[in-house]
Design an enzyme around this catalytic site. Structure first.
Site, PDB file in Angstrom:
ATOM      1  N   GLU A 236     -16.031   2.284 -16.883  1.00 27.20           N
ATOM      2  CA  GLU A 236     -16.462   1.726 -18.422  1.00 27.20           C
ATOM      3  C   GLU A 236     -16.091   3.266 -19.038  1.00 27.20           C
ATOM      4  OE1 GLU A 236     -17.260  -0.701 -19.785  1.00 27.20           O
ATOM      5  OE2 GLU A 236     -17.933  -1.852 -18.123  1.00 27.20           O
ATOM      6  N   CYS A 270     -18.963   4.892 -27.579  1.00 22.80           N
ATOM      7  CA  CYS A 270     -17.783   4.331 -26.896  1.00 22.80           C
ATOM      8  C   CYS A 270     -17.072   3.068 -27.789  1.00 22.80           C
ATOM      9  CB  CYS A 270     -18.005   3.871 -25.501  1.00 22.80           C
ATOM     10  SG  CYS A 270     -19.199   2.846 -25.391  1.00 22.80           S
TER      11      CYS A 270
HETATM   12  P1  NAD Z   1     -17.222  12.677 -18.648  1.00 25.91           P
HETATM   13  O1  NAD Z   1     -16.067  11.803 -18.400  1.00 25.91           O
HETATM   14  O2  NAD Z   1     -17.181  14.105 -19.283  1.00 25.91           O
HETATM   15  O3  NAD Z   1     -18.292  12.626 -17.816  1.00 25.91           O
HETATM   16  C1  NAD Z   1     -19.089  11.359 -17.463  1.00 25.91           C
HETATM   17  C2  NAD Z   1     -19.996  11.713 -15.969  1.00 25.91           C
HETATM   18  O4  NAD Z   1     -18.971  12.103 -15.155  1.00 25.91           O
HETATM   19  C3  NAD Z   1     -20.704  12.874 -16.162  1.00 25.91           C
HETATM   20  O5  NAD Z   1     -22.060  12.501 -15.303  1.00 25.91           O
HETATM   21  C4  NAD Z   1     -19.822  14.039 -15.502  1.00 25.91           C
HETATM   22  O6  NAD Z   1     -20.875  15.001 -14.810  1.00 25.91           O
HETATM   23  C5  NAD Z   1     -19.123  13.132 -14.278  1.00 25.91           C
HETATM   24  N1  NAD Z   1     -17.967  13.729 -13.594  1.00 25.91           N
HETATM   25  C6  NAD Z   1     -17.339  14.658 -14.318  1.00 25.91           C
HETATM   26  N2  NAD Z   1     -16.016  14.958 -13.408  1.00 25.91           N
HETATM   27  C7  NAD Z   1     -16.166  14.161 -12.275  1.00 25.91           C
HETATM   28  C8  NAD Z   1     -15.646  14.045 -11.181  1.00 25.91           C
HETATM   29  N3  NAD Z   1     -14.448  14.879 -11.085  1.00 25.91           N
HETATM   30  N4  NAD Z   1     -16.241  13.086 -10.248  1.00 25.91           N
HETATM   31  C9  NAD Z   1     -17.318  12.493 -10.690  1.00 25.91           C
HETATM   32  N5  NAD Z   1     -17.994  12.407 -11.752  1.00 25.91           N
HETATM   33  C10 NAD Z   1     -17.612  13.658 -12.447  1.00 25.91           C
HETATM   34  O7  NAD Z   1     -17.815  11.801 -19.961  1.00 25.91           O
HETATM   35  P2  NAD Z   1     -18.635  12.104 -21.096  1.00 25.91           P
HETATM   36  O8  NAD Z   1     -18.379  13.163 -22.105  1.00 25.91           O
HETATM   37  O9  NAD Z   1     -20.202  12.293 -20.528  1.00 25.91           O
HETATM   38  O10 NAD Z   1     -19.113  10.924 -21.909  1.00 25.91           O
HETATM   39  C11 NAD Z   1     -18.233  10.433 -22.894  1.00 25.91           C
HETATM   40  C12 NAD Z   1     -17.113   9.411 -22.810  1.00 25.91           C
HETATM   41  O11 NAD Z   1     -17.868   8.240 -22.077  1.00 25.91           O
HETATM   42  C13 NAD Z   1     -16.269   8.851 -23.927  1.00 25.91           C
HETATM   43  O12 NAD Z   1     -15.102   8.777 -23.615  1.00 25.91           O
HETATM   44  C14 NAD Z   1     -16.906   7.520 -24.021  1.00 25.91           C
HETATM   45  O13 NAD Z   1     -16.219   6.635 -24.841  1.00 25.91           O
HETATM   46  C15 NAD Z   1     -17.374   7.066 -22.770  1.00 25.91           C
HETATM   47  N6  NAD Z   1     -18.252   6.194 -22.818  1.00 25.91           N
HETATM   48  C16 NAD Z   1     -18.091   4.778 -22.348  1.00 25.91           C
HETATM   49  C17 NAD Z   1     -18.818   3.798 -22.252  1.00 25.91           C
HETATM   50  C18 NAD Z   1     -18.500   2.346 -22.095  1.00 25.91           C
HETATM   51  O14 NAD Z   1     -19.388   1.648 -21.681  1.00 25.91           O
HETATM   52  N7  NAD Z   1     -17.364   2.115 -21.946  1.00 25.91           N
HETATM   53  C19 NAD Z   1     -20.061   4.151 -22.775  1.00 25.91           C
HETATM   54  C20 NAD Z   1     -20.518   5.311 -23.144  1.00 25.91           C
HETATM   55  C21 NAD Z   1     -19.471   6.190 -23.183  1.00 25.91           C
END
Ligand code: NAD
Length: 490
Positions: A236, A270
């Site tokens: 997502e 998002c």
């Molecule tokens: P992010 O991708 O920076 O981090 C998300 C999670 O992934 C965190 O827990 C982070 O620690 C972890 N992570 C980071 N690097 C990783 C790796 N290499 N391997 C495994 N895990 C790792 O995202 P964010 O800044 O926390 O969230 C914002 C983003 O999320 C925006 O793009 C937003 O649109 C999206 N979002 C999507 C939805 C949806 O349902 N489609 C809902 C909410 C947010």
């Protein structure tokens, strides 16, 4: 000699005060959590649908009674207004209730037609638990978003190891602790905390599936990590959702939707509205209404503020870059445009070229572009001209459903914004850079189950196909039957 950092702090983005200190779980610790979860998963699966539903309902009760306390943690770690924190918790409670109540109906045994050739078989399908599911979550809706995976995965009979965002570890901890009060026997829901490395370790720890919500860039890394072990993933990711306004739309309603959809949660949604396409006949009136409403949306951390700070400081640079790019290429900020150290004034941009970053990339801040279109065909073409495909919104009296079907996105709200996220029976998810797979609804439950097909022979058929005793006579009869059934020239 440098010592390894073993703990990290979550900070209040409005004040920089430390909200809590949490361990940085190592790959070994993540592995150990997954091993513990295997035993818990077997026990949890054995409880069956009713045993699990009863416990999930009791957890729902705790979430409901202590919602204000949980909202306090969300407010402190994300900076969002307390009322918005409450809203996401209320929606998560409703989803948990739905998942608990519907898991048996969706995942339990279902009869399927056996067809003519296998008419002697009773065919059923049922969804068995996967085992241990890893959930990796973002910070923007730290309760609602991961619970869309956690509650559905648990209702489907799985144990969960949850890695919350490094910005909201306290929220994750709160969720796991409250569940452990209801289910103290086994660690059915565990939390591992830390940065990206902890999430990466979870991908490699032998879980049955990773349910990830976050940015598309991280989604790609997660897929790559999971490829090593063929671990399935649900992604997502982000969005660049459009709202389109038809000539016959209720403009007050549409402007209200645009302002809330674009600016609530300081645009860190998002499915937030980032682009608006408006029929030329109503463009001026619509823009005037949006500008008027946008002026009254106030950022701050006090009780009356409408939106909070930008939770992740590095996002401020992206928002600043998108606004600057739009303005340097002929765009105008009719309201806002200033990006401070923590807060961003709601910003309405017009006359922005379609190839600017403010139109093409996810901004994730309280900004929107509004563009004039000749007709709804142009609106649809422009709305669909994106690498994302998450949500969208249509305001139209006559053509709402038709336009909704033509938007290339996983979800659309007609004459409202983002309502689809609050309907537990509807699947939530997108395509392209927005990811794949679905949370919520029956589709969300099925993401966390293995379809198991079973045929039970009811009687020995005269034409037994699955036996060496079949012989040429049976083959000829079957061939005749197939010709009769399927061999007609059209
Ligand atoms: P992010 O991708 O920076 O981090 C998300 C999670 O992934 C965190 O827990 C982070 O620690 C972890 N992570 C980071 N690097 C990783 C790796 N290499 N391997 C495994 N895990 C790792 O995202 P964010 O800044 O926390 O969230 C914002 C983003 O999320 C925006 O793009 C937003 O649109 C999206 N979002 C999507 C939805 C949806 O349902 N489609 C809902 C909410 C947010």
């Amino acid at each position: 000699m440098t010592t390894m950092q073993t703990k990290f702090d979550s900070l209040n983005p409005a004040t920089d005060e430390v909200v809590g200190s949490h361990p940085i779980h190592t790959a070994e610790e993540v592995q150990a959590a997954v091993e513990r979860a295997r035993t818990a998963a077997a026990w949890w699966a054995d409880l069956g649908f009713s045993g699990r539903a009863e416990r999930l309902q009791r957890w729902k009760g705790v979430l409901t009674r202590r919602a204000a306390q949980l909202a306090g943690v969300v407010h402190a770690e994300t900076g969002k207004p307390h009322a918005d924190a409450m809203l996401e918790i209320i929606l998560a409670i409703d989803h948990t209730d739905w998942a608990a109540k519907h898991a048996r109906k969706v995942l339990g045994p279902h009869r399927r037609s056996s067809g003519l050739l296998m008419a002697n078989q009773a065919s059923t399908v049922e969804y068995q638990p996967l085992g241990v599911v890893g959930v990796i979550g973002p910070w923007n809706y730290p309760v609602f978003t991961p619970m869309g995976s956690i509650a559905y995965a648990m209702a489907a009979g799985n144990a969960v190891v949850f890695k919350p965002s490094e910005y909201t570890p306290g929220v994750g901890r709160w969720l796991a602790d409250s569940f452990a009060e209801i289910v103290p026997e086994h660690p059915v829901l565990q939390v591992v905390t830390g940065y990206g490395e902890t999430g990466a370790a979870l991908c490699r720890a032998g879980v049955a599936k990773i349910a990830f919500t976050g940015s598309p860039g991280t989604g790609k890394k997660i897929m790559a990590a999971c490829a090593d072990t063929l671990t399935p993933v649900l992604i997502e990711a982000g969005g660049k959702d459009a709202l389109i306004v038809d000539a016959d739309a209720d403009l007050d309603l549409a402007a209200d939707g645009a302002v809330w959809g674009g600016f609530s949660n300081a645009g860190q949604t998002c499915t937030g509205i980032e682009r608006v396409y408006v029929h030329e006949q109503v463009y001026d009136e619509f823009v005037a209404k949006v500008v008027e409403k946008a002026k009254s949306v106030r950022p701050g951390f006090d009780a009356d503020a409408n939106i909070g700070p930008i939770t992740m400081p590095s996002q401020l640079d992206i928002i600043r870059r998108h606004i600057a790019d739009a303005v340097s290429r002929g765009g105008r900020a009719l309201v806002g445009g200033e990006v401070g150290d923590r807060y961003v004034q709601p910003t309405v941009l017009v006359d922005v070229p379609e190839d600017s970053s403010a139109v093409r990339e996810e901004t994730f801040g309280p900004t929107m572009t509004i563009a004039k279109v000749r007709d709804m065909d142009e609106a649809i073409a422009k709305a669909n001209d994106t690498t994302y495909g998450l949500g969208g919104s249509v305001f139209s009296k006559k053509r709402g459903m038709e336009l909704a079907r033509r938007l290339r996105s996983g979800m659309v709200a007609v004459n409202s914004v983002i309502s689809f996220a609050g309907v537990p029976s509807l699947p939530f998810g997108g395509s392209g850079d927005s990811g794949f797979g679905r949370i919520h609804g029956p589709e969300g439950l099925r993401e966390f189950g293995k379809p198991k097909a079973i045929t039970r022979q009811r009687f020995r058929a005269p034409l037994t196909l699955t036996s060496f005793a079949r012989g040429p006579k049976v083959d000829a009869q079957v061939a005749k039957l197939i010709t009769l059934l399927h061999g007609k020239r059209r």
